[in-house]
Design a protein around this motif. Structure first.
Motif, PDB file in Angstrom:
ATOM      1  N   HIS A  84       0.887  -1.249   0.009  1.00 23.96           N
ATOM      2  CA  HIS A  84       0.123   0.160   0.110  1.00 23.96           C
ATOM      3  C   HIS A  84       0.843   1.369   0.090  1.00 23.96           C
ATOM      4  CE1 HIS A  84      -3.725  -2.432   0.277  1.00 23.96           C
ATOM      5  NE2 HIS A  84      -3.085  -3.033   1.358  1.00 23.96           N
ATOM      6  N   SER A 135      -9.849   8.752  -5.531  1.00 27.45           N
ATOM      7  CA  SER A 135     -10.273   7.403  -5.427  1.00 27.45           C
ATOM      8  C   SER A 135      -8.942   6.334  -5.253  1.00 27.45           C
ATOM      9  CB  SER A 135     -11.125   7.169  -6.597  1.00 27.45           C
ATOM     10  OG  SER A 135     -11.447   5.517  -6.595  1.00 27.45           O
ATOM     11  N   ARG A 138      -7.484   7.098  -1.769  1.00 27.27           N
ATOM     12  CA  ARG A 138      -8.285   6.206  -0.710  1.00 27.27           C
ATOM     13  C   ARG A 138      -8.114   4.784  -0.739  1.00 27.27           C
ATOM     14  NH1 ARG A 138     -13.354   7.885  -2.543  1.00 27.27           N
ATOM     15  NH2 ARG A 138     -13.206   9.824  -1.554  1.00 27.27           N
ATOM     16  N   LEU A 139      -8.266   3.983  -2.038  1.00 27.86           N
ATOM     17  CA  LEU A 139      -8.257   2.894  -1.795  1.00 27.86           C
ATOM     18  C   LEU A 139      -7.132   2.180  -1.189  1.00 27.86           C
ATOM     19  CD1 LEU A 139      -9.354  -0.041  -3.235  1.00 27.86           C
ATOM     20  CD2 LEU A 139      -7.889   0.645  -4.960  1.00 27.86           C
ATOM     21  N   LYS A 142      -6.988   3.120   2.982  1.00 33.20           N
ATOM     22  CA  LYS A 142      -8.177   2.420   3.654  1.00 33.20           C
ATOM     23  C   LYS A 142      -7.544   1.182   4.384  1.00 33.20           C
ATOM     24  CE  LYS A 142     -11.536   1.553   0.599  1.00 33.20           C
ATOM     25  NZ  LYS A 142     -12.689   1.186   0.234  1.00 33.20           N
ATOM     26  N   PRO A 146      -8.225   3.885   9.264  1.00 31.35           N
ATOM     27  CA  PRO A 146      -9.578   3.883   9.384  1.00 31.35           C
ATOM     28  C   PRO A 146     -10.305   4.866   8.147  1.00 31.35           C
ATOM     29  CG  PRO A 146      -8.767   4.526  11.514  1.00 31.35           C
ATOM     30  CD  PRO A 146      -7.603   4.516  10.573  1.00 31.35           C
ATOM     31  N   LEU A 147     -11.501   4.291   7.857  1.00 33.81           N
ATOM     32  CA  LEU A 147     -11.956   4.896   6.721  1.00 33.81           C
ATOM     33  C   LEU A 147     -12.202   6.585   6.516  1.00 33.81           C
ATOM     34  CD1 LEU A 147     -13.438   4.649   3.683  1.00 33.81           C
ATOM     35  CD2 LEU A 147     -15.506   4.325   5.115  1.00 33.81           C
ATOM     36  N   GLU A 148     -12.516   7.020   7.709  1.00 31.13           N
ATOM     37  CA  GLU A 148     -12.703   8.548   7.821  1.00 31.13           C
ATOM     38  C   GLU A 148     -11.510   9.136   7.780  1.00 31.13           C
ATOM     39  OE1 GLU A 148     -14.376  11.861  11.092  1.00 31.13           O
ATOM     40  OE2 GLU A 148     -15.114   9.735  11.259  1.00 31.13           O
ATOM     41  N   ARG A 149     -10.437   8.527   8.307  1.00 34.53           N
ATOM     42  CA  ARG A 149      -8.931   9.324   8.387  1.00 34.53           C
ATOM     43  C   ARG A 149      -8.448   9.062   6.873  1.00 34.53           C
ATOM     44  NH1 ARG A 149      -7.615  13.002  10.396  1.00 34.53           N
ATOM     45  NH2 ARG A 149      -5.380  12.478   9.730  1.00 34.53           N
ATOM     46  N   ALA A 150      -9.001   7.927   6.432  1.00 36.79           N
ATOM     47  CA  ALA A 150      -8.173   7.565   5.057  1.00 36.79           C
ATOM     48  C   ALA A 150      -8.888   8.769   4.107  1.00 36.79           C
ATOM     49  CB  ALA A 150      -8.634   6.175   4.372  1.00 36.79           C
ATOM     50  N   ASN A 151     -10.020   9.147   4.175  1.00 36.75           N
ATOM     51  CA  ASN A 151     -10.712  10.174   3.356  1.00 36.75           C
ATOM     52  C   ASN A 151      -9.957  11.297   3.525  1.00 36.75           C
ATOM     53  OD1 ASN A 151     -12.571   8.261   2.086  1.00 36.75           O
ATOM     54  ND2 ASN A 151     -14.252   8.842   3.782  1.00 36.75           N
TER      55      ASN A 151
END
Length: 197
Positions: A84, A135, A138-139, A142, A146-151
């Motif tokens: 990643h 996108s 973010r992929l 993730k 955590p999703l919110e931090r990833a965004n």
């Protein structure tokens, strides 16, 4: 009637001429006459293949976006799916190497960037590019956050890419890819470290 196979020659020729002319005189000064003269063709060819200047401008932007997308995809293709951080670095690098850093391309990007605020089709193309970047980021993020931090971090990296790219495009010495990597990786490391605390 144009010869069979000529669109494959003429269309890239006209796109390259468009970028060259924008580099010399800017987007507003890039007339059909100047572009056709640069390409060594008649002005009617632009209307024939693109329906006029607007169609040629849109195709020029699409060519740049496709080239950028291909650079990102090629960089990601050679990396394992679970690498990643390497994949994030590949996405970052794709914005600061090769085709994207050629003078005529950076000048065209810059011109389109400003013009897209007033042109709905160019604005749509710019939004597609922006969404694609976030996108991709973010992929990979993730898997690390955590999703919110990833965004949030994806948006932060995208903003850094745009800002560094913009400053480099306006700088006579061009874009400093190494400095871009250092700055963005410093931000990324900080975000990953903060998420572990």
């Amino acid at each position: 009637m144009p010869k069979v196979g000529m669109p494959k020659i003429r269309k890239p020729q006209l796109v390259n001429a468009t970028m060259a002319v924008i580099g010399k005189v800017g987007l507003h000064g890039a007339s059909i006459a100047l572009i056709s003269r640069e390409a060594g063709v008649s002005t009617g060819i632009i209307n024939h293949y693109f329906g006029g200047k607007q169609g040629l401008l849109e195709e020029t932007m699409r060519v740049i976006l496709r080239q950028h997308s291909d650079t990102v995809k090629s960089a990601l293709k050679v990396l394992p799916a679970d690498a990643h951080q390497q994949r994030i670095n590949a996405i970052i690098d794709a914005n600061f190497i090769g085709f994207q850093t050629k003078s005529k391309v950076t000048k065209t990007w810059l011109a389109f960037w400003s013009y897209s605020m007033h042109d709905s089709q160019l604005k749509r193309l710019q939004r597609v590019n922006e969404k694609r970047l976030i996108s991709h980021l973010r992929l990979e993020l993730k898997a690390l956050l955590p999703l919110e931090r990833a965004n949030i971090v994806a948006a932060g990296i995208a903003a850094l890419i745009d800002g560094i790219w913009l400053r480099g495009a306006l700088n006579p010495t061009g874009i400093d890819a190494n400095a871009a990597r250092i700055i963005i990786n410093d931000y990324l490391k900080l975000q990953l470290k903060n998420s572990q605390n």
